[in-house]
Motif scaffolding. Structure first.
Motif, short mmCIF file in Angstrom:
data_model
loop_
_atom_site.label_atom_id
_atom_site.label_comp_id
_atom_site.label_asym_id
_atom_site.label_seq_id
_atom_site.Cartn_x
_atom_site.Cartn_y
_atom_site.Cartn_z
N ASP A 90 1.12 -1.11 -0.21
CA ASP A 90 -0.20 -0.01 -0.04
C ASP A 90 1.02 1.44 -0.03
O ASP A 90 1.13 1.86 1.16
CB ASP A 90 -0.85 -0.03 1.18
N VAL A 91 1.27 1.59 -1.21
CA VAL A 91 2.51 2.68 -1.53
C VAL A 91 1.63 3.97 -0.84
O VAL A 91 2.43 5.07 -0.76
CB VAL A 91 2.87 2.85 -2.57
N ASP A 92 0.23 4.02 -1.16
CA ASP A 92 -0.51 5.31 -0.60
C ASP A 92 -0.28 5.58 0.84
O ASP A 92 -0.48 7.00 1.08
CB ASP A 92 -1.86 5.14 -0.93
N THR A 93 0.00 4.59 1.58
CA THR A 93 0.05 5.02 3.27
C THR A 93 1.38 4.85 3.60
O THR A 93 1.88 5.01 4.65
CB THR A 93 -0.85 4.08 3.98
N ALA A 94 2.34 4.22 2.75
CA ALA A 94 3.67 3.74 3.17
C ALA A 94 4.49 5.05 3.34
O ALA A 94 4.59 6.05 2.46
CB ALA A 94 4.53 3.17 2.16
N GLU A 95 5.14 5.08 4.37
CA GLU A 95 6.13 6.31 4.88
C GLU A 95 7.59 6.11 4.27
O GLU A 95 8.27 6.28 5.00
CB GLU A 95 6.10 6.40 6.22
N VAL A 96 7.68 5.63 3.03
CA VAL A 96 8.99 5.41 2.58
C VAL A 96 9.18 6.34 1.48
O VAL A 96 8.52 6.21 0.38
CB VAL A 96 9.27 3.99 1.95
N PRO A 97 9.87 7.28 1.35
CA PRO A 97 10.18 8.31 0.38
C PRO A 97 10.44 7.89 -1.26
O PRO A 97 9.90 8.25 -1.94
CB PRO A 97 11.21 9.29 0.77
N GLU A 98 11.11 6.72 -1.08
CA GLU A 98 11.41 6.25 -2.54
C GLU A 98 10.34 5.36 -3.11
O GLU A 98 10.18 5.43 -4.51
CB GLU A 98 12.31 5.12 -2.45
N LEU A 99 8.78 5.25 -2.57
CA LEU A 99 7.97 4.79 -2.84
C LEU A 99 6.88 5.75 -3.42
O LEU A 99 5.98 5.43 -4.02
CB LEU A 99 7.24 3.67 -2.23
N VAL A 100 7.08 7.04 -2.95
CA VAL A 100 6.03 8.14 -3.04
C VAL A 100 5.66 8.30 -4.72
O VAL A 100 4.46 8.41 -5.00
CB VAL A 100 6.30 9.36 -2.53
N ASN A 101 6.51 8.11 -5.61
CA ASN A 101 6.34 8.30 -6.94
C ASN A 101 5.38 6.95 -7.55
O ASN A 101 4.97 7.24 -8.91
CB ASN A 101 7.49 8.43 -7.81
N PHE A 102 5.05 6.07 -6.78
CA PHE A 102 4.03 5.03 -7.37
C PHE A 102 2.65 5.46 -6.76
O PHE A 102 1.76 4.65 -7.35
CB PHE A 102 4.66 3.61 -6.86
N ARG A 103 2.47 6.44 -6.12
CA ARG A 103 1.14 6.82 -5.79
C ARG A 103 0.43 7.58 -6.84
O ARG A 103 1.14 8.28 -7.73
CB ARG A 103 1.24 7.80 -4.53
N PRO A 104 -0.71 7.33 -7.00
CA PRO A 104 -1.56 6.37 -6.18
C PRO A 104 -1.73 5.30 -6.81
O PRO A 104 -1.38 5.06 -8.08
CB PRO A 104 -3.09 6.94 -6.27
N VAL A 105 -2.00 4.12 -5.88
CA VAL A 105 -2.04 2.77 -6.66
C VAL A 105 -3.38 2.83 -7.56
O VAL A 105 -4.52 2.98 -7.20
CB VAL A 105 -2.20 1.74 -5.56
N PRO A 106 -3.10 2.19 -8.89
CA PRO A 106 -4.07 2.22 -9.71
C PRO A 106 -5.25 1.18 -9.40
O PRO A 106 -5.22 0.06 -9.03
CB PRO A 106 -3.60 1.71 -11.08
N LEU A 107 -6.53 1.46 -9.50
CA LEU A 107 -7.67 0.75 -9.07
C LEU A 107 -8.59 0.29 -10.15
O LEU A 107 -9.63 -0.14 -9.65
CB LEU A 107 -8.44 1.40 -7.71
N GLY A 108 -7.96 0.22 -11.26
CA GLY A 108 -8.85 -0.53 -12.38
C GLY A 108 -8.72 -1.67 -12.63
O GLY A 108 -7.66 -2.28 -11.96
N PRO A 109 -9.73 -2.31 -13.22
CA PRO A 109 -9.86 -4.02 -13.40
C PRO A 109 -8.70 -4.39 -14.23
O PRO A 109 -8.35 -3.62 -15.11
CB PRO A 109 -11.11 -4.21 -13.93
N LEU A 110 -8.02 -5.57 -13.92
CA LEU A 110 -7.15 -6.19 -14.90
C LEU A 110 -7.83 -6.99 -15.89
O LEU A 110 -8.74 -7.79 -15.60
CB LEU A 110 -6.24 -7.13 -14.11
N PRO A 111 -7.13 -6.90 -17.03
CA PRO A 111 -7.69 -7.63 -18.23
C PRO A 111 -7.56 -9.15 -18.27
O PRO A 111 -7.65 -9.59 -19.32
CB PRO A 111 -7.38 -6.78 -19.53
N PHE A 112 -7.06 -9.63 -17.26
CA PHE A 112 -6.48 -11.08 -17.34
C PHE A 112 -6.76 -11.53 -15.70
O PHE A 112 -7.03 -10.85 -14.85
CB PHE A 112 -5.06 -11.23 -17.55
N PRO A 113 -7.10 -12.92 -15.81
CA PRO A 113 -7.41 -13.57 -14.48
C PRO A 113 -6.23 -13.28 -13.56
O PRO A 113 -4.91 -13.24 -14.00
CB PRO A 113 -7.50 -15.06 -14.69
#
Length: 170
Positions: A90-113
């Protein structure tokens, strides 16, 4: 295709064991310790494009978030037959500066199982957040009681339960 998370997967991690024991290919990142979402997505796109046959993605932690970003950015998913998404961070709440650029976590459906596997006590994602990821991505959720972050510290070895879940996707 193995997609490790932040700082890569070390020798005792189940992903490394699967790579060695089952012959899986690791998606290498240019910088495991200072990840940039664009670079990580590009590496995934290149690896999938270069694959000679359909692939199943086996992602851990930040690798799961990378898959979600790749799909959200219009990645060519035609070769992907499924994804095992283990302990999405959960990079949206992680307090790790290196991971901030991955925010927000995309929440769209995946097109594969896909299957999301989460420890009910994961320090990198509370269970309700893992449940939300699985619902948003259209993934089946599997909860591992006491599994933690489902990494080397979890003592999973070659993780037979994970191999069984992967077999369902393949």
């Amino acid at each position: 295709m193995i997609l490790p998370g932040f700082e890569n997967s070390g020798p005792a991690h189940w992903q490394t064991r699967w790579e060695q024991e089952l012959g899986f290919q690791r998606v290498e990142q240019a910088d495991w310790f200072h990840p940039l979402v664009g670079d990580w997505v590009e590496a995934l796109a290149a690896a999938v494009a270069a694959a000679p046959a359909p692939v199943t993605l086996v992602a851990h932690s930040l690798g799961c978030v990378t898959v979600a970003h790749w799909v959200a950015r219009g990645g060519d998913t035609a070769k992907v037959r499924g994804a095992l998404l283990v302990a999405p961070a959960d990079v949206d709440t992680a307090e790790v500066p290196e991971l901030v650029n991955f925010r927000p976590v995309p929440l769209g459906p995946l097109p594969f199982p896909s299957i999301v596997v989460a420890g009910d006590d994961d320090p990198w994602a509370a269970l309700p957040r893992s449940e939300a990821f699985a619902a948003a991505w259209g993934s089946r959720l599997v909860v591992v009681p006491g599994g933690g972050h489902l990494n080397a510290d979890s003592g999973l070895g070659s993780w037979p339960q994970g191999q069984s879940l992967l077999a369902e996707l393949r």
